[in-house]
Design an enzyme around this catalytic site. Sequence first.
Site, mmCIF file in Angstrom:
data_model
loop_
_atom_site.group_PDB
_atom_site.id
_atom_site.type_symbol
_atom_site.label_atom_id
_atom_site.label_comp_id
_atom_site.label_asym_id
_atom_site.label_seq_id
_atom_site.Cartn_x
_atom_site.Cartn_y
_atom_site.Cartn_z
ATOM 1 N N ARG A 1 47.446 23.112 44.245
ATOM 2 C CA ARG A 1 47.679 24.557 44.334
ATOM 3 C C ARG A 1 46.663 25.129 45.322
ATOM 4 O O ARG A 1 45.477 24.805 45.252
ATOM 5 C CB ARG A 1 47.545 25.229 42.954
ATOM 6 C CG ARG A 1 48.609 24.730 41.971
ATOM 7 C CD ARG A 1 48.721 25.618 40.751
ATOM 8 N NE ARG A 1 49.289 26.909 41.071
ATOM 9 C CZ ARG A 1 49.280 27.958 40.241
ATOM 10 N NH1 ARG A 1 48.721 27.837 39.060
ATOM 11 N NH2 ARG A 1 49.830 29.108 40.587
ATOM 12 N N GLY B 1 45.579 29.057 35.829
ATOM 13 C CA GLY B 1 44.411 29.936 35.722
ATOM 14 C C GLY B 1 43.280 29.294 36.515
ATOM 15 O O GLY B 1 42.987 28.104 36.349
ATOM 16 N N ASP C 1 41.800 34.719 41.665
ATOM 17 C CA ASP C 1 41.907 33.308 42.051
ATOM 18 C C ASP C 1 40.969 32.978 43.195
ATOM 19 O O ASP C 1 40.581 31.823 43.385
ATOM 20 C CB ASP C 1 43.347 32.970 42.410
ATOM 21 C CG ASP C 1 44.164 32.870 41.134
ATOM 22 O OD1 ASP C 1 44.522 33.923 40.566
ATOM 23 O OD2 ASP C 1 44.384 31.730 40.666
HETATM 24 O O1 MRU Z 1 49.620 31.184 38.663
HETATM 25 P P1 MRU Z 1 48.545 31.234 37.626
HETATM 26 O O2 MRU Z 1 49.050 31.445 36.243
HETATM 27 O O3 MRU Z 1 47.588 30.069 37.745
HETATM 28 O O4 MRU Z 1 47.722 32.540 38.018
HETATM 29 C C1 MRU Z 1 46.613 32.920 37.257
HETATM 30 C C2 MRU Z 1 46.012 34.200 37.675
HETATM 31 O O5 MRU Z 1 46.430 34.829 38.613
HETATM 32 C C3 MRU Z 1 44.798 34.645 36.917
HETATM 33 O O6 MRU Z 1 44.712 36.033 36.884
HETATM 34 C C4 MRU Z 1 43.554 34.092 37.623
HETATM 35 O O7 MRU Z 1 43.682 32.725 37.862
HETATM 36 C C5 MRU Z 1 42.329 34.342 36.848
HETATM 37 S S1 MRU Z 1 42.253 33.350 35.404
HETATM 38 C C6 MRU Z 1 40.790 33.652 34.606
#
Ligand code: MRU
Length: 361
Positions: free
Chosen positions: A104, A68, A256
């Site tokens: 990431r 997230g 993101d």
């Molecule tokens: O791969 P992840 O689980 O890190 O992806 C998370 C998302 O795509 C969320 O929608 C985004 O980070 C927003 S979190 C408030």
Amino acid sequence: VWATSSPASRVSRLSERRFTRPIWWEDDSPDAAVVVIDQRRLPHEATTCRWTTVQDTAEGIRSMQVRGAPLIGVAAAHGVALAMRGDPSDASLESAIALLAATRPTAINLRWALDRSRMALTGIRDDARADVARQVADAFAEDDVASCRRIGEAGLEVLREIHERTGRPVQVLTHCNAGWLACVELGTVLAPVYLAREAGLPVHVWVSETRPRNQGASLTTWELAQGGVPHTLIVDNAAGHLLRTGQVDVVITGADRIAANGDVANKVGTYLKAVAARDAGVPFLTAAPASTFDPSCPDGDAIPIEERDEDEVLLVNGSPIAPEGTRARNWAFDITPARLVDGYLTDRGHLAPGHLEPVLR
Ligand code: MRU
């Protein structure tokens, strides 16, 4: 680890302990570990991981113990604090930042937090750096809590307006997990939902499972159950059906990274929901703090999209779902063009498309 034998006992055991944050310091001592909820194991096991080095933090982000966008940024700042405790030199700071930045690629909050950590530590004497870095990490966590509350307040107005117009429980569709597990408290997408619940406004959330890592199925449902919010899990591909048949009032997803023109990078599958929402005449909103906006990216094409291991697609619970030799591609995010976004719920208010100045400063 809460080892249990049956799904029914799992549910009751999990509800015995209520976490309120996904990351915290183990105690007040200067050599305290960072503790995080291990999100890879939810909803079946509520376990934590302890980080004592920046390497632990980097591995924790890479392996998605934490995930997230906002939480990745906050976690990285904690990693810098751990690095400064071991070796407060400039070389150690730069190598910690490089290590964490490489974990990431898509969530800009990571770079945002690292850039600000560097700024805060520049000019600080080596013997004070560990303390200052920990204060910075704590400040980022508290800022995120405040941001999420403001996002929630902006979104609550939208949910209230829908409820007053329809007189029915508000039907929200979301994708992935953008709740407190992805932030520090409340979340971005789920903040309006939690505030609506507090305000006595009836809300029901459609949760799409979010293949291949199932953040919707395993994390969002867990969070909503803990918060007592009515919700229903759907397969990702059912969203179009729900939207076309009028069962959704508003789609809210997280982000993101958001480019200067308003294009949104979010969990893969978000774009298709935005397309279906537009076709069905249902508003599509993006919820994100200012730290998710990247003025240096002119548009979505400039945003790097993480591609993950093909085994996440090819295996389910460790078993193959395709014939041996099948190749897969596994993009973790996609871009929703700004023209499909009806509004941005931010910590600087509910912004209309094309009016992103408050978050691009
Ligand atoms: O791969 P992840 O689980 O890190 O992806 C998370 C998302 O795509 C969320 O929608 C985004 O980070 C927003 S979190 C408030």
